[in-house]
Design an enzyme around this catalytic site. Structure first.
Site, PDB file in Angstrom:
ATOM      1  N   ASP A  88       0.841  -1.201   0.000  1.00 42.80           N
ATOM      2  CA  ASP A  88       0.000   0.000   0.000  1.00 42.80           C
ATOM      3  C   ASP A  88       0.874   1.248   0.000  1.00 42.80           C
ATOM      4  O   ASP A  88       0.547   2.255  -0.621  1.00 42.80           O
ATOM      5  CB  ASP A  88      -0.906   0.020   1.242  1.00 42.80           C
ATOM      6  N   SER A 115     -25.171 -10.701   3.678  1.00 42.79           N
ATOM      7  CA  SER A 115     -24.024 -10.586   4.575  1.00 42.79           C
ATOM      8  C   SER A 115     -24.567 -10.587   6.005  1.00 42.79           C
ATOM      9  O   SER A 115     -25.760 -10.838   6.212  1.00 42.79           O
ATOM     10  CB  SER A 115     -23.205  -9.346   4.258  1.00 42.79           C
ATOM     11  N   GLU A 121     -20.948 -20.903  15.493  1.00 39.95           N
ATOM     12  CA  GLU A 121     -19.929 -21.561  14.657  1.00 39.95           C
ATOM     13  C   GLU A 121     -18.883 -20.529  14.248  1.00 39.95           C
ATOM     14  O   GLU A 121     -19.170 -19.323  14.239  1.00 39.95           O
ATOM     15  CB  GLU A 121     -20.588 -22.130  13.400  1.00 39.95           C
ATOM     16  N   LYS A 148     -16.613 -17.973  12.228  1.00 40.68           N
ATOM     17  CA  LYS A 148     -16.801 -17.184  11.008  1.00 40.68           C
ATOM     18  C   LYS A 148     -15.520 -17.318  10.196  1.00 40.68           C
ATOM     19  O   LYS A 148     -14.457 -16.825  10.588  1.00 40.68           O
ATOM     20  CB  LYS A 148     -17.063 -15.714  11.355  1.00 40.68           C
ATOM     21  N   ASP A 160     -12.734 -16.874   7.439  1.00 43.69           N
ATOM     22  CA  ASP A 160     -12.265 -15.718   6.672  1.00 43.69           C
ATOM     23  C   ASP A 160     -11.847 -16.154   5.271  1.00 43.69           C
ATOM     24  O   ASP A 160     -10.670 -16.342   4.982  1.00 43.69           O
ATOM     25  CB  ASP A 160     -11.084 -15.078   7.419  1.00 43.69           C
ATOM     26  N   ARG A 200     -20.276 -14.492  -4.481  1.00 47.83           N
ATOM     27  CA  ARG A 200     -21.332 -13.625  -3.981  1.00 47.83           C
ATOM     28  C   ARG A 200     -21.552 -12.390  -4.856  1.00 47.83           C
ATOM     29  O   ARG A 200     -22.667 -11.952  -5.052  1.00 47.83           O
ATOM     30  CB  ARG A 200     -21.020 -13.177  -2.551  1.00 47.83           C
ATOM     31  N   TYR A 250     -22.359 -23.857   5.332  1.00 45.50           N
ATOM     32  CA  TYR A 250     -23.008 -23.326   6.531  1.00 45.50           C
ATOM     33  C   TYR A 250     -24.403 -22.742   6.281  1.00 45.50           C
ATOM     34  O   TYR A 250     -25.053 -22.273   7.199  1.00 45.50           O
ATOM     35  CB  TYR A 250     -22.125 -22.290   7.231  1.00 45.50           C
ATOM     36  N   LYS A 294     -26.766 -18.127  14.952  1.00 42.61           N
ATOM     37  CA  LYS A 294     -27.979 -18.183  14.126  1.00 42.61           C
ATOM     38  C   LYS A 294     -29.131 -18.749  14.943  1.00 42.61           C
ATOM     39  O   LYS A 294     -28.923 -19.694  15.722  1.00 42.61           O
ATOM     40  CB  LYS A 294     -27.753 -19.086  12.907  1.00 42.61           C
ATOM     41  N   LYS A 344     -17.644 -10.458  16.254  1.00 40.22           N
ATOM     42  CA  LYS A 344     -16.277 -10.337  15.731  1.00 40.22           C
ATOM     43  C   LYS A 344     -15.246 -10.375  16.853  1.00 40.22           C
ATOM     44  O   LYS A 344     -15.509  -9.935  17.976  1.00 40.22           O
ATOM     45  CB  LYS A 344     -16.125  -9.009  14.962  1.00 40.22           C
ATOM     46  N   CYS A 356     -14.467  26.658   3.293  1.00 42.47           N
ATOM     47  CA  CYS A 356     -14.304  25.441   2.502  1.00 42.47           C
ATOM     48  C   CYS A 356     -12.949  25.482   1.783  1.00 42.47           C
ATOM     49  O   CYS A 356     -12.661  26.457   1.082  1.00 42.47           O
ATOM     50  CB  CYS A 356     -15.445  25.345   1.493  1.00 42.47           C
ATOM     51  N   CYS A 397     -13.675  25.865  -2.189  1.00 46.37           N
ATOM     52  CA  CYS A 397     -14.275  27.009  -2.884  1.00 46.37           C
ATOM     53  C   CYS A 397     -14.222  28.287  -2.064  1.00 46.37           C
ATOM     54  O   CYS A 397     -14.623  29.343  -2.551  1.00 46.37           O
ATOM     55  CB  CYS A 397     -15.729  26.710  -3.272  1.00 46.37           C
ATOM     56  N   CYS A 442     -19.753  23.059   3.895  1.00 47.88           N
ATOM     57  CA  CYS A 442     -19.506  24.166   2.970  1.00 47.88           C
ATOM     58  C   CYS A 442     -20.864  24.717   2.555  1.00 47.88           C
ATOM     59  O   CYS A 442     -21.779  23.965   2.223  1.00 47.88           O
ATOM     60  CB  CYS A 442     -18.748  23.617   1.772  1.00 47.88           C
ATOM     61  N   CYS A 467     -19.572  25.278  -5.325  1.00 51.12           N
ATOM     62  CA  CYS A 467     -18.378  24.604  -4.795  1.00 51.12           C
ATOM     63  C   CYS A 467     -18.012  23.463  -5.746  1.00 51.12           C
ATOM     64  O   CYS A 467     -18.800  22.537  -5.948  1.00 51.12           O
ATOM     65  CB  CYS A 467     -18.655  24.044  -3.405  1.00 51.12           C
TER      66      CYS A 467
HETATM   67  S1  IVH Z   1     -23.969 -17.180   7.320  1.00 42.92           S
HETATM   68  C1  IVH Z   1     -27.677 -15.488   5.494  1.00 42.92           C
HETATM   69  N1  IVH Z   1     -21.965 -18.397   8.479  1.00 42.92           N
HETATM   70  O1  IVH Z   1     -19.338 -13.911   6.418  1.00 42.92           O
HETATM   71  C2  IVH Z   1     -26.431 -15.772   6.239  1.00 42.92           C
HETATM   72  N2  IVH Z   1     -21.464 -16.633   6.977  1.00 42.92           N
HETATM   73  O2  IVH Z   1     -19.904 -11.138   6.924  1.00 42.92           O
HETATM   74  C3  IVH Z   1     -25.276 -15.957   5.363  1.00 42.92           C
HETATM   75  N3  IVH Z   1     -19.071 -16.239   6.642  1.00 42.92           N
HETATM   76  O3  IVH Z   1     -21.028 -13.321   3.415  1.00 42.92           O
HETATM   77  C4  IVH Z   1     -23.998 -16.023   6.027  1.00 42.92           C
HETATM   78  N4  IVH Z   1     -18.359 -17.834   7.979  1.00 42.92           N
HETATM   79  O4  IVH Z   1     -19.119 -15.057   3.419  1.00 42.92           O
HETATM   80  C5  IVH Z   1     -22.329 -17.416   7.621  1.00 42.92           C
HETATM   81  N5  IVH Z   1     -20.273 -19.591   9.500  1.00 42.92           N
HETATM   82  C6  IVH Z   1     -20.649 -18.639   8.681  1.00 42.92           C
HETATM   83  C7  IVH Z   1     -19.707 -17.844   8.007  1.00 42.92           C
HETATM   84  C8  IVH Z   1     -20.160 -16.842   7.165  1.00 42.92           C
HETATM   85  C9  IVH Z   1     -17.997 -16.867   7.145  1.00 42.92           C
HETATM   86  C10 IVH Z   1     -19.008 -15.093   5.740  1.00 42.92           C
HETATM   87  C11 IVH Z   1     -19.933 -15.149   4.560  1.00 42.92           C
HETATM   88  C12 IVH Z   1     -20.771 -13.893   4.649  1.00 42.92           C
HETATM   89  C13 IVH Z   1     -19.906 -13.028   5.492  1.00 42.92           C
HETATM   90  C14 IVH Z   1     -20.711 -11.969   6.197  1.00 42.92           C
END
Ligand code: IVH
Length: 704
Positions: free
Chosen positions: A41, A90, A124, A126, A128, A147, A234, A298, A322, A427, A430, A445, A451
């Protein structure tokens, strides 16, 4: 840098600019489209700065498609597009146990559960990586797609078939079964791949996520095959019949069909259980062998999931908890002010580049002048009152994909000669006064369309994806055309051809970066957008507070552009009825209504809007989604205490049936649903002769 540019003569400068354009274009594509950056970067920023300095020294040599004007890169055009049968969602985020408790509270409230009724959840990791949707028809994999923007992704079927965790045939009786999950690369595989990349003289991948994305999105599937990708299932998309009654059951079924489900997935009957599992997963995080960035919770019961449904891009029934943000300390080199579409002056921190969580960061947001001075929006003290000054040593953090922020300042390292930052009151673009409204933390502004920054940002917004979305007319072209004096406001885009006549094509095609073909294509793309849906027209104006969702609601409510302008004119003349018509739209509050009325009442802005409308055909909006339900198209109002469902669910289900839900009763209300202890709204409905039904009658009527 300035010295260097002075030493260069014109022809050297021209050559260097061309070289920079080419390197930066490749760097953009590598970063955004190929997920495989080949420069850091910091190096990238240095090249960009050199480019900007040269352009400043030789303004006439600036290229039409200068890298200074480019943001990101176009989506890869190597793959065919794939429209998802069901949107890929998401997740909204939680950052603390308290956020998780709030989530549970929201879920229970929406479902109208009593205090002693608990909801079971799954938890479960998440992963990456990048999400992938796999469509099976009669048990055979027929499509795999990324996606993308959630609605349309890239068709990567041949690539997905090379992943051993993804079966091409499954033993199911379902005609349609879409399996969704995450493609990722294990840490050891990532290390080996990078070692091999380096041995071949290739740039290593920045992290396993980039490596996975870059490996999946290869036009040559044999390259994908040589990369060790994995897949966790998942979730699911379209199904011809349900997989199970619960999330747990559905995952068990996916496992039976041959998919890998993460072994740390577990069910819990309470928020406490979820938090314990989160802590356990966090402890195991380093030893898992693959990257995760949080824990996903969930709602287990799929009928509850159905009732909870979705907001525009996230389900109400899930949340991502997170892991804490990663942090780093660095030097604040400068504070720059950017002027946005609505005139907001946004301070940006230019930082000495520093790595935070595997990414090099050189900019951070400073929000507004109060934030710099050490106060939040409500006036409460931040950082124990420590202000932020140029040359300070600052702590940077990144949480998820959000723009880096500054958390703290190290006063022990502060330069004794440093001065508090003085926020500009004019500003920088301008010179108009920049003012703060009472109660607003943002300084704006007052230059309006005079502007240049506001004018250009408005134009960029206007051509943006959710607005007019004119092919070939992106942010950089708009900026260039503005600088050339070709367009000053949106209407000018549609009179370009007329004003320049046949010559416009010639002028354009003789410009650097434009050929006869691209010029012709641009004029065609502009013509294609001369007829525009009402909602896009309204959103395209870029009126403060009037976002994409609100624009659609307003368009659906008024259906024709002329009706909207009539109402806004009447409201401006003081008609309370007209104001009420606006406020009747659920989702339009006082602030938005005032912003709309003010924009249409401002003579300069109104002239610009009318000029635009006069060169367009604005399509009427369809009434809200017509379903064959008996309440489709009707305007309904809920009042009093509902017994079987909470207000949010009542509203969501009525909307799903095609009804408009308003918040106040007027002559236009078709049905008032009166719960227990209905008060003044019921009385008003009676007085206006509006049909009033009980909650039970509403359920009978709609069959919910
Ligand atoms: S559930 C409708 N479960 O996180 C629910 N997503 O920040 C759909 N991801 O787009 C998502 N691990 O790519 C779900 N155990 C998990 C996940 C997960 C990773 C991702 C997924 C989603 C993104 C959202």
């Amino acid at each position: 840098m300035a010295d260097l540019t002075k030493q260069l003569n014109r022809s050297d400068a021209k050559a260097r600019l061309a070289e920079l354009a080419s390197v930066l274009e490749r760097a953009d594509a590598a970063y955004h489209t190929k997920d495989d950056p080949f420069i850091s970067d910091a190096e990238y920023d240095a090249l960009k700065r050199e480019n900007a300095a040269l352009e400043q020294a030789f303004p006439d040599l600036k290229l039409a498609d200068s890298p200074s004007d480019r943001v990101g890169a176009a989506p890869s055009d190597g793959f065919s597009k794939y429209k998802h049968a069901k949107r890929m969602m998401s997740l909204s985020n939680a950052f603390s146990a308290e956020d998780v408790a709030d989530f549970d509270e929201r879920v229970r409230k929406f479902l109208n559960l009593s205090a002693d009724q608990t909801v079971s959840y799954t938890a479960e990791p998440k992963i990456d990586g990048l999400s992938l949707s796999l469509r099976y028809e009669a048990g055979k994999l027929v499509a795999a797609a990324t996606r993308g923007d959630g609605e349309v992704g890239e068709n990567v079927t041949p690539n997905a078939l090379t992943i051993s965790d993804i079966p091409d045939q499954i033993d199911t009786t379902l005609q349609v079964l879409e399996v969704r999950g995450e493609v990722y690369m294990a840490d050891t595989d990532f290390a080996a791949l990078n070692a091999a990349q380096q041995a071949k003289g290739n740039k290593p991948f920045a992290n396993p996520r980039n490596a996975a994305a870059g490996s999946l999105r290869q036009l040559d599937a044999s390259i994908t095959k040589s990369r060790p990708l994995r897949f966790f299932a998942y979730a699911w998309g379209e199904l011809s019949a349900p997989l199970a009654d619960t999330q747990t059951g559905a995952l068990a079924e996916l496992q039976r069909l041959g998919f890998t489900v993460n072994e740390l997935t577990q069910g819990f009957g309470s928020v406490e259980g979820l938090i314990e599992h989160y802590n356990l997963i966090e402890q195991k995080r380093a030893a898992l062998g693959y990257d995760i960035d949080g824990v996903v919770y969930k709602v287990d019961d799929l009928d509850y999931q159905r009732r909870l449904g979705f907001r525009s891009t996230t389900p109400r029934w899930a949340i991502a908890h997170k892991f804490p943000a990663e942090m780093a300390w660095t030097r604040l080199e400068a504070i720059e002010i950017q002027v946005g579409r609505t005139g907001a002056l946004s301070p940006v921190a230019r930082l000495h580049p520093v790595t935070v969580g595997g990414v090099v960061v050189s900019n951070a947001t400073l929000h507004n002048e109060d934030y710099i001075a050490g106060f939040d929006n409500s006036g409460a003290v931040l950082r124990e009152g420590r202000d932020i000054r140029v040359s300070d040593w600052v702590q940077i953090y990144r949480a998820g994909d959000v723009i880096p922020k500054i958390r703290d300042v190290d006063l022990s390292k502060r330069d004794a000669a440093s001065e508090p930052y003085v926020f500009p009151t004019v500003c920088p673009e301008c010179g108009s006064p920049a003012e703060r409204e009472e109660g607003d933390s943002v300084r704006r502004c007052t230059g309006g369309l005079i502007c240049p920054a506001q004018a250009v940002e408005k134009l960029k917004h206007f051509v943006g994806r959710s607005a007019f979305d004119i092919d070939g007319l992106g942010a950089k072209q708009v900026e260039q055309f503005y600088l050339d004096g070709w367009i000053a406001e949106p209407a000018d885009i549609f009179t370009l051809g007329e004003r320049f006549g046949a010559g416009s094509m010639r002028q354009l095609k003789n410009r650097d970066g434009w050929g006869a073909k691209s010029a012709e294509k641009l004029f065609q793309a502009i013509e294609d957008k001369r007829t525009i849906p009402f909602s896009r027209m309204l959103f395209g104006l870029g009126i403060r507070h009037v976002g994409e969702a609100a624009s659609s609601l307003i368009a659906q409510h008024f259906t024709s552009w002329s009706r909207l302008t009539e109402v806004l004119d009447a409201a401006q003349d003081g008609s309370e009825d007209a104001r009420a018509t606006l406020l009747e739209i659920d989702g339009v509050g006082e602030v938005m209504a005032n912003a709309l009325i003010a924009a249409f009442a401002n003579p300069a802005e109104r002239a610009s809007i009318d000029k635009l409308a006069s060169v367009l055909t604005i399509e009427d909006a369809a009434q809200l989604a017509q379903s064959d339900s008996p309440v489709a198209g009707l305007t309904v109002v809920f009042t009093g205490t509902l017994e079987t469902m909470a207000r949010a669910e009542a509203k969501a289900s009525a909307e799903a049936l095609g009804a408009k839900v308003a918040s106040s009763v007027s002559k236009k209300t078709d049905i008032l649903i009166a719960g227990a202890a209905a008060g003044s709204k019921a009385a008003k409905a009676e007085a206006l002769g509006v049909r009033v039904v009980t909650e039970a009658q509403w359920r009978d009527l709609t069959g919910i």
